[in-house]
Design a protein around this motif. Structure first.
Motif, PDB file in Angstrom:
ATOM      1  N   ALA A 162       0.830  -1.211   0.000  1.00 36.68           N
ATOM      2  CA  ALA A 162       0.000   0.000   0.000  1.00 36.68           C
ATOM      3  C   ALA A 162       0.861   1.257   0.000  1.00 36.68           C
ATOM      4  O   ALA A 162       0.588   2.216  -0.741  1.00 36.68           O
ATOM      5  N   VAL A 163       1.906   1.267   0.816  1.00 38.34           N
ATOM      6  CA  VAL A 163       2.812   2.425   0.877  1.00 38.34           C
ATOM      7  C   VAL A 163       3.525   2.619  -0.455  1.00 38.34           C
ATOM      8  O   VAL A 163       3.636   3.751  -0.962  1.00 38.34           O
ATOM      9  N   LEU A 164       3.989   1.519  -1.043  1.00 46.81           N
ATOM     10  CA  LEU A 164       4.668   1.627  -2.332  1.00 46.81           C
ATOM     11  C   LEU A 164       3.718   2.123  -3.417  1.00 46.81           C
ATOM     12  O   LEU A 164       4.105   2.917  -4.292  1.00 46.81           O
ATOM     13  N   GLY A 165       2.459   1.666  -3.373  1.00 47.77           N
ATOM     14  CA  GLY A 165       1.468   2.156  -4.340  1.00 47.77           C
ATOM     15  C   GLY A 165       1.230   3.648  -4.177  1.00 47.77           C
ATOM     16  O   GLY A 165       1.107   4.384  -5.167  1.00 47.77           O
ATOM     17  N   PHE A 166       1.146   4.099  -2.920  1.00 44.98           N
ATOM     18  CA  PHE A 166       0.959   5.524  -2.635  1.00 44.98           C
ATOM     19  C   PHE A 166       2.121   6.345  -3.181  1.00 44.98           C
ATOM     20  O   PHE A 166       1.911   7.361  -3.874  1.00 44.98           O
ATOM     21  N   LEU A 167       3.339   5.929  -2.914  1.00 48.02           N
ATOM     22  CA  LEU A 167       4.521   6.671  -3.382  1.00 48.02           C
ATOM     23  C   LEU A 167       4.628   6.637  -4.897  1.00 48.02           C
ATOM     24  O   LEU A 167       4.974   7.651  -5.527  1.00 48.02           O
ATOM     25  N   LEU A 168       4.338   5.486  -5.470  1.00 46.53           N
ATOM     26  CA  LEU A 168       4.412   5.373  -6.933  1.00 46.53           C
ATOM     27  C   LEU A 168       3.377   6.264  -7.595  1.00 46.53           C
ATOM     28  O   LEU A 168       3.634   6.880  -8.652  1.00 46.53           O
ATOM     29  N   GLY A 169       2.195   6.396  -6.977  1.00 47.59           N
ATOM     30  CA  GLY A 169       1.155   7.281  -7.520  1.00 47.59           C
ATOM     31  C   GLY A 169       1.609   8.729  -7.509  1.00 47.59           C
ATOM     32  O   GLY A 169       1.389   9.468  -8.476  1.00 47.59           O
ATOM     33  N   ILE A 170       2.240   9.174  -6.412  1.00 50.91           N
ATOM     34  CA  ILE A 170       2.748  10.549  -6.345  1.00 50.91           C
ATOM     35  C   ILE A 170       3.796  10.785  -7.412  1.00 50.91           C
ATOM     36  O   ILE A 170       3.769  11.794  -8.129  1.00 50.91           O
ATOM     37  N   ILE A 171       4.730   9.844  -7.523  1.00 53.96           N
ATOM     38  CA  ILE A 171       5.813   9.994  -8.507  1.00 53.96           C
ATOM     39  C   ILE A 171       5.243  10.045  -9.921  1.00 53.96           C
ATOM     40  O   ILE A 171       5.657  10.866 -10.753  1.00 53.96           O
ATOM     41  N   PHE A 172       4.290   9.180 -10.212  1.00 58.29           N
ATOM     42  CA  PHE A 172       3.699   9.148 -11.547  1.00 58.29           C
ATOM     43  C   PHE A 172       2.942  10.432 -11.846  1.00 58.29           C
ATOM     44  O   PHE A 172       3.034  10.994 -12.959  1.00 58.29           O
ATOM     45  N   GLY A 173       2.194  10.923 -10.851  1.00 60.43           N
ATOM     46  CA  GLY A 173       1.452  12.171 -11.042  1.00 60.43           C
ATOM     47  C   GLY A 173       2.383  13.348 -11.275  1.00 60.43           C
ATOM     48  O   GLY A 173       2.138  14.190 -12.157  1.00 60.43           O
ATOM     49  N   VAL A 174       3.463  13.448 -10.471  1.00 59.90           N
ATOM     50  CA  VAL A 174       4.444  14.525 -10.647  1.00 59.90           C
ATOM     51  C   VAL A 174       5.081  14.429 -12.020  1.00 59.90           C
ATOM     52  O   VAL A 174       5.296  15.451 -12.709  1.00 59.90           O
ATOM     53  N   ALA A 175       5.408  13.213 -12.454  1.00 58.67           N
ATOM     54  CA  ALA A 175       6.035  13.040 -13.767  1.00 58.67           C
ATOM     55  C   ALA A 175       5.115  13.525 -14.878  1.00 58.67           C
ATOM     56  O   ALA A 175       5.560  14.169 -15.846  1.00 58.67           O
ATOM     57  N   ILE A 176       3.815  13.241 -14.764  1.00 61.29           N
ATOM     58  CA  ILE A 176       2.861  13.690 -15.785  1.00 61.29           C
ATOM     59  C   ILE A 176       2.808  15.223 -15.849  1.00 61.29           C
ATOM     60  O   ILE A 176       2.831  15.831 -16.932  1.00 61.29           O
ATOM     61  N   ILE A 177       2.757  15.881 -14.687  1.00 67.08           N
ATOM     62  CA  ILE A 177       2.680  17.343 -14.648  1.00 67.08           C
ATOM     63  C   ILE A 177       3.929  17.962 -15.248  1.00 67.08           C
ATOM     64  O   ILE A 177       3.858  18.926 -16.035  1.00 67.08           O
ATOM     65  N   LEU A 178       5.098  17.443 -14.873  1.00 72.02           N
ATOM     66  CA  LEU A 178       6.361  18.011 -15.380  1.00 72.02           C
ATOM     67  C   LEU A 178       6.485  17.792 -16.882  1.00 72.02           C
ATOM     68  O   LEU A 178       6.945  18.688 -17.608  1.00 72.02           O
ATOM     69  N   LEU A 179       6.114  16.634 -17.358  1.00 72.04           N
ATOM     70  CA  LEU A 179       6.183  16.388 -18.797  1.00 72.04           C
ATOM     71  C   LEU A 179       5.214  17.280 -19.553  1.00 72.04           C
ATOM     72  O   LEU A 179       5.532  17.813 -20.640  1.00 72.04           O
ATOM     73  N   LYS A 180       4.025  17.466 -18.994  1.00 72.54           N
ATOM     74  CA  LYS A 180       3.040  18.308 -19.624  1.00 72.54           C
ATOM     75  C   LYS A 180       3.527  19.754 -19.673  1.00 72.54           C
ATOM     76  O   LYS A 180       3.364  20.456 -20.687  1.00 72.54           O
TER      77      LYS A 180
END
Length: 352
Positions: A326-344
């Motif tokens: 669950a913790v890894l899923g939470f952290l991976l979600g944050i990282i993925f969301g940040v990556a999408i914003i920065l790429l956009k």
């Protein structure tokens, strides 16, 4: 000039950092959505993934009384064999422990258990095992069975047995069943070793017996021939009564007289007990009789090892680690969301 440039660089860094924070804040919804999605997926996976539980037991070398029952069955063998260490080496507790661990970790024994145990057959049916994937199924399960040394340096004679299964109860039951199979195998091999020593001792004694009997028969035949020759000579010399003055070291002792020689010839002809000429035959007969009385019970209970911790029901699962997932899923979600914003954001800047 350099001071002005440093100030400008510092201001530029602060502007970039502020801009980065603003960009991420503007995309907070995207980050939140990604975090929620990944966290939910991780939780769902953690709750639905196959569970694995490991049952364990701790063993060490057995004590003398653990093999007392089988030692009592080979008491006669101790009486026959000159060197008792040959038996003690087979029944040695360290040797039995080593044999047990070796058999426990043997792949062939694991394979036989996986193929024949009723619980494992249910696993195979559930997995729809065919001839093509049978080897892979056996290998994957064999890796879940092990005997290892948790503290090899400080406790070299202590081993931990483990069996991993899909539930606490099955892990316990499988470890108990497999441990019993290994105990039975070690017992059977021990009895086979003792049987081999008994058989070997009998063969050696039989060979000595044949050699001594052949020698005794030859001595009896020679003595009978000499007696008959002496009888003929005594008749020719008309010596009917024993003569006291003749030399007893003569090859043909005619001094015994015809009556005594005739009786001696009759006695020699009737002799069946060859131990008269080979006294060791009596000892060999006794030893063979002792060995024939040994009856090893192949179903005897043998505690080849001593349990420091009996097989237990595991109270916590090994896999999956739900909080960690669950913790890894939470952290991976944050990282993925940040990556999408920065790429956009980077894409928008390059488009301008």
């Amino acid at each position: 000039m350099s001071d002005i440039q440093a100030v400008n660089n510092s201001s530029s860094d602060e502007i970039d950092l502020v801009e980065l924070v603003k960009t991420l804040w503007q995309g907070k919804v995207t980050i939140a959505v990604c975090t929620v999605v990944f966290t939910v997926c991780a939780i769902v996976y953690a709750l639905t993934a196959q569970q694995w539980w490991t049952s364990k037991a701790v063993i060490t070398a057995g004590q003398y009384q653990n093999t007392a029952n089988i030692r009592s069955q080979v008491t006669n063998l101790y009486a026959v064999i000159d060197d008792s260490s040959k038996i003690n080496n087979v029944l040695d507790s360290e040797t039995l422990l080593h044999d047990y661990v070796t058999e426990f970790n043997a792949f062939d024994n694991k394979k036989a258990f996986i193929e024949n145990n009723e619980i494992m057959k249910q696993y195979a049916d559930k997995a729809e095992i065919t001839d093509k994937n049978k080897a892979q199924f056996i290998t994957s399960w064999a890796k879940r069975i092990s005997a290892s040394q948790p503290d090899k340096k400080n406790q070299p004679d202590v081993y931990q047995l483990s069996f991993e299964a899909t539930s606490s109860e099955l892990a316990h039951d499988l470890l108990v069943a497999y441990s019993k199979d290994i105990s039975d195998k070690v017992r059977d091999e021990l009895i086979d070793a003792l049987d081999a020593k008994i058989s070997y001792s009998q063969q050696i004694l039989q060979a000595n017996k044949l050699a001594l009997e052949a020698s005794a028969k030859q001595q009896l035949a020679n003595e009978l021939i000499k007696t008959n020759y002496a009888l003929d000579m005594a008749k020719s010399a008309d010596v009917t009564k024993p003569l006291a003055e003749m030399n007893n070291n003569e090859l043909f002792q005619i001094q015994l007289g015809t009556a005594a020689l005739a009786e001696k010839s009759k006695v020699l002809d009737k002799i069946k007990d060859l131990s008269i000429f080979a006294p060791k035959l009596g000892i060999i007969h006794t030893k063979l009789e002792l060995l024939s009385q040994i009856k090893l019970d192949h179903n005897i209970t043998l505690q080849s090892v001593r349990y420091l911790q009996n097989t237990d029901y595991p109270i916590s699962r090994d896999k999956p680690k739900r909080p960690l997932i669950a913790v890894l899923g939470f952290l991976l979600g944050i990282i993925f969301g940040v990556a999408i914003i920065l790429l956009k954001s980077a894409f928008n800047k390059s488009a301008k």
